[in-house]
Design a protein around this motif. Structure first.
Motif, PDB file in Angstrom:
ATOM      1  N   ILE A  79      10.481   0.312   4.968  1.00 52.97           N
ATOM      2  CA  ILE A  79      10.916   0.091   6.349  1.00 52.97           C
ATOM      3  C   ILE A  79      12.165  -0.788   6.389  1.00 52.97           C
ATOM      4  O   ILE A  79      13.120  -0.507   7.132  1.00 52.97           O
ATOM      5  CB  ILE A  79       9.775  -0.548   7.169  1.00 52.97           C
ATOM      6  CG1 ILE A  79       8.608   0.440   7.305  1.00 52.97           C
ATOM      7  CG2 ILE A  79      10.267  -0.970   8.550  1.00 52.97           C
ATOM      8  CD1 ILE A  79       7.367  -0.157   7.937  1.00 52.97           C
ATOM      9  N   MET A  80      12.189  -1.846   5.570  1.00 50.63           N
ATOM     10  CA  MET A  80      13.338  -2.746   5.539  1.00 50.63           C
ATOM     11  C   MET A  80      14.591  -2.031   5.047  1.00 50.63           C
ATOM     12  O   MET A  80      15.694  -2.213   5.594  1.00 50.63           O
ATOM     13  CB  MET A  80      13.035  -3.945   4.649  1.00 50.63           C
ATOM     14  CG  MET A  80      11.916  -4.838   5.171  1.00 50.63           C
ATOM     15  SD  MET A  80      12.364  -5.737   6.682  1.00 50.63           S
ATOM     16  CE  MET A  80      13.402  -7.018   5.995  1.00 50.63           C
ATOM     17  N   GLY A 115      16.540  -5.278   8.910  1.00 49.48           N
ATOM     18  CA  GLY A 115      16.103  -4.883   7.573  1.00 49.48           C
ATOM     19  C   GLY A 115      16.695  -5.757   6.484  1.00 49.48           C
ATOM     20  O   GLY A 115      16.831  -6.978   6.622  1.00 49.48           O
ATOM     21  N   ARG A 160      15.784   0.504   7.795  1.00 52.72           N
ATOM     22  CA  ARG A 160      16.454  -0.178   8.913  1.00 52.72           C
ATOM     23  C   ARG A 160      17.835  -0.689   8.494  1.00 52.72           C
ATOM     24  O   ARG A 160      18.805  -0.593   9.251  1.00 52.72           O
ATOM     25  CB  ARG A 160      15.596  -1.345   9.402  1.00 52.72           C
ATOM     26  CG  ARG A 160      14.267  -0.922  10.020  1.00 52.72           C
ATOM     27  CD  ARG A 160      13.532  -2.118  10.574  1.00 52.72           C
ATOM     28  NE  ARG A 160      14.217  -2.666  11.744  1.00 52.72           N
ATOM     29  CZ  ARG A 160      13.917  -3.851  12.270  1.00 52.72           C
ATOM     30  NH1 ARG A 160      12.964  -4.604  11.734  1.00 52.72           N
ATOM     31  NH2 ARG A 160      14.570  -4.290  13.322  1.00 52.72           N
ATOM     32  N   ARG A 188      13.125  -6.920  -5.634  1.00 56.79           N
ATOM     33  CA  ARG A 188      12.082  -6.124  -4.959  1.00 56.79           C
ATOM     34  C   ARG A 188      11.611  -4.970  -5.835  1.00 56.79           C
ATOM     35  O   ARG A 188      10.408  -4.723  -5.976  1.00 56.79           O
ATOM     36  CB  ARG A 188      12.612  -5.583  -3.630  1.00 56.79           C
ATOM     37  CG  ARG A 188      12.953  -6.656  -2.610  1.00 56.79           C
ATOM     38  CD  ARG A 188      13.692  -6.061  -1.427  1.00 56.79           C
ATOM     39  NE  ARG A 188      14.125  -7.084  -0.489  1.00 56.79           N
ATOM     40  CZ  ARG A 188      13.667  -7.210   0.746  1.00 56.79           C
ATOM     41  NH1 ARG A 188      12.769  -6.376   1.205  1.00 56.79           N
ATOM     42  NH2 ARG A 188      14.109  -8.171   1.531  1.00 56.79           N
ATOM     43  N   ALA A 212       1.165  -1.507   0.225  1.00 53.71           N
ATOM     44  CA  ALA A 212       1.571  -2.235   1.432  1.00 53.71           C
ATOM     45  C   ALA A 212       2.961  -2.849   1.238  1.00 53.71           C
ATOM     46  O   ALA A 212       3.803  -2.818   2.156  1.00 53.71           O
ATOM     47  CB  ALA A 212       0.546  -3.326   1.748  1.00 53.71           C
ATOM     48  N   TYR A 213       3.205  -3.369   0.051  1.00 54.44           N
ATOM     49  CA  TYR A 213       4.511  -3.966  -0.247  1.00 54.44           C
ATOM     50  C   TYR A 213       5.619  -2.915  -0.226  1.00 54.44           C
ATOM     51  O   TYR A 213       6.694  -3.133   0.334  1.00 54.44           O
ATOM     52  CB  TYR A 213       4.459  -4.645  -1.615  1.00 54.44           C
ATOM     53  CG  TYR A 213       5.807  -5.088  -2.128  1.00 54.44           C
ATOM     54  CD1 TYR A 213       6.438  -6.206  -1.600  1.00 54.44           C
ATOM     55  CD2 TYR A 213       6.444  -4.384  -3.143  1.00 54.44           C
ATOM     56  CE1 TYR A 213       7.679  -6.614  -2.068  1.00 54.44           C
ATOM     57  CE2 TYR A 213       7.679  -4.781  -3.615  1.00 54.44           C
ATOM     58  CZ  TYR A 213       8.286  -5.898  -3.080  1.00 54.44           C
ATOM     59  OH  TYR A 213       9.525  -6.286  -3.548  1.00 54.44           O
ATOM     60  N   THR A 214       5.351  -1.747  -0.816  1.00 56.32           N
ATOM     61  CA  THR A 214       6.373  -0.695  -0.840  1.00 56.32           C
ATOM     62  C   THR A 214       6.607  -0.127   0.564  1.00 56.32           C
ATOM     63  O   THR A 214       7.737   0.256   0.881  1.00 56.32           O
ATOM     64  CB  THR A 214       5.981   0.438  -1.797  1.00 56.32           C
ATOM     65  OG1 THR A 214       4.670   0.937  -1.468  1.00 56.32           O
ATOM     66  CG2 THR A 214       5.970  -0.047  -3.238  1.00 56.32           C
ATOM     67  N   LEU A 215       5.567  -0.081   1.394  1.00 54.47           N
ATOM     68  CA  LEU A 215       5.766   0.374   2.773  1.00 54.47           C
ATOM     69  C   LEU A 215       6.674  -0.595   3.520  1.00 54.47           C
ATOM     70  O   LEU A 215       7.595  -0.183   4.243  1.00 54.47           O
ATOM     71  CB  LEU A 215       4.423   0.491   3.491  1.00 54.47           C
ATOM     72  CG  LEU A 215       4.493   0.876   4.981  1.00 54.47           C
ATOM     73  CD1 LEU A 215       5.147   2.247   5.153  1.00 54.47           C
ATOM     74  CD2 LEU A 215       3.104   0.857   5.614  1.00 54.47           C
ATOM     75  N   TYR A 216       6.424  -1.883   3.341  1.00 58.32           N
ATOM     76  CA  TYR A 216       7.276  -2.903   3.969  1.00 58.32           C
ATOM     77  C   TYR A 216       8.725  -2.768   3.475  1.00 58.32           C
ATOM     78  O   TYR A 216       9.672  -2.801   4.266  1.00 58.32           O
ATOM     79  CB  TYR A 216       6.731  -4.283   3.646  1.00 58.32           C
ATOM     80  CG  TYR A 216       7.678  -5.420   3.967  1.00 58.32           C
ATOM     81  CD1 TYR A 216       7.858  -5.853   5.276  1.00 58.32           C
ATOM     82  CD2 TYR A 216       8.393  -6.045   2.942  1.00 58.32           C
ATOM     83  CE1 TYR A 216       8.732  -6.898   5.565  1.00 58.32           C
ATOM     84  CE2 TYR A 216       9.270  -7.085   3.228  1.00 58.32           C
ATOM     85  CZ  TYR A 216       9.436  -7.502   4.534  1.00 58.32           C
ATOM     86  OH  TYR A 216      10.308  -8.523   4.813  1.00 58.32           O
ATOM     87  N   THR A 217       8.889  -2.596   2.160  1.00 62.86           N
ATOM     88  CA  THR A 217      10.226  -2.451   1.576  1.00 62.86           C
ATOM     89  C   THR A 217      10.910  -1.192   2.078  1.00 62.86           C
ATOM     90  O   THR A 217      12.118  -1.189   2.358  1.00 62.86           O
ATOM     91  CB  THR A 217      10.138  -2.418   0.040  1.00 62.86           C
ATOM     92  OG1 THR A 217       9.462  -3.605  -0.419  1.00 62.86           O
ATOM     93  CG2 THR A 217      11.524  -2.367  -0.591  1.00 62.86           C
TER      94      THR A 217
END
Length: 221
Positions: free
Chosen positions: A61-62, A88, A65, A123, A54-59
């Motif tokens: 996307i950021m 992002g 962007r 990150r 979940a953390y890597t998916l968020y990263t």
């Protein structure tokens, strides 16, 4: 810098994430069977892996962007101004985009780029730490399983040395618990190793994507 070189780490991260989700769904029954060998350790490993993904998916996307908006700045598609909403990872420069990153002072520009680099590096280091932690949890589950195995083997040996001996059927029945302990041990190692390999690969490509974005910003400035 060629755009494909910049986007490649992000593409690979997306592919790895998609493959991991597909594999989890496809091998759900096998994963469930493995989980039952050591529910405590394997639950901890799967929970940490879920948080990591979940953390890597968020990263991802950021980063996507941020890189996309930076390309728009490079091509003068959007105005270079502090009033422009940043997306992002570029939101790091909020309020300092034009005044510091776009100023004529080379030292000031380098200082804010270094701060941005440290923020992105944190990150990727967190993802690397999760990869190491998965290995640690796998080893912990292995040791717990082996300790259970040793204790059970000791019980079987005591029964064999008892006066009058022991029936073969009783001996085979007594060996079932040590074998279950070994299954518990190696299932934790397997889950931890696979999770660590996945998180380690994602962390590496995350670091590459960070470096590519920073290089683009330095080249522009």
């Amino acid at each position: 810098m060629p755009m494909m070189k910049v986007r490649k780490p992000l593409i690979v991260m997306g592919v790895l994430f998609s493959v991991s989700i597909f594999s989890a769904v496809y091998f759900a029954k096998s994963i469930e069977e493995t989980w039952h060998h050591n529910p405590v350790a394997n639950s901890a490993i799967l929970s940490l892996l879920g948080v990591g993904l979940a953390y890597t998916l968020y990263t991802l996307i950021m980063l996507w962007r941020g890189q996309r908006q930076w390309r728009e700045f490079e091509n003068n598609i959007i105005p270079w101004s502090d009033a422009t909403p940043l997306k992002g990872v570029l939101s790091f420069f909020k309020g300092r985009f034009e005044s510091e990153l776009g100023c004529d002072d080379a030292q000031l520009r380098e200082e804010i780029i270094v701060s941005f680099e440290s923020s992105l590096g944190l990150r990727s280091r967190l993802a690397e730490y999760m990869a190491g932690l998965l290995i640690g949890l796998g080893l912990l589950g292995t040791f717990i399983g082996l300790m259970t195995t040793m204790g059970s083997i000791g019980t079987v040996l005591d029964a064999l040395s008892a006066p009058g001996g022991v029936k073969v059927s009783d001996m085979l029945s007594g060996l079932s618990q040590p074998l279950a302990g070994m299954s518990s041990a190696f299932s934790a190692s397997l889950m931890g190793l696979l999770g660590s390999l996945l998180m380690g690969a994602i962390a590496q490509f995350m670091s590459d994507a960070n470096d590519n974005l920073i290089q683009r910003i330095r080249t522009w400035s």
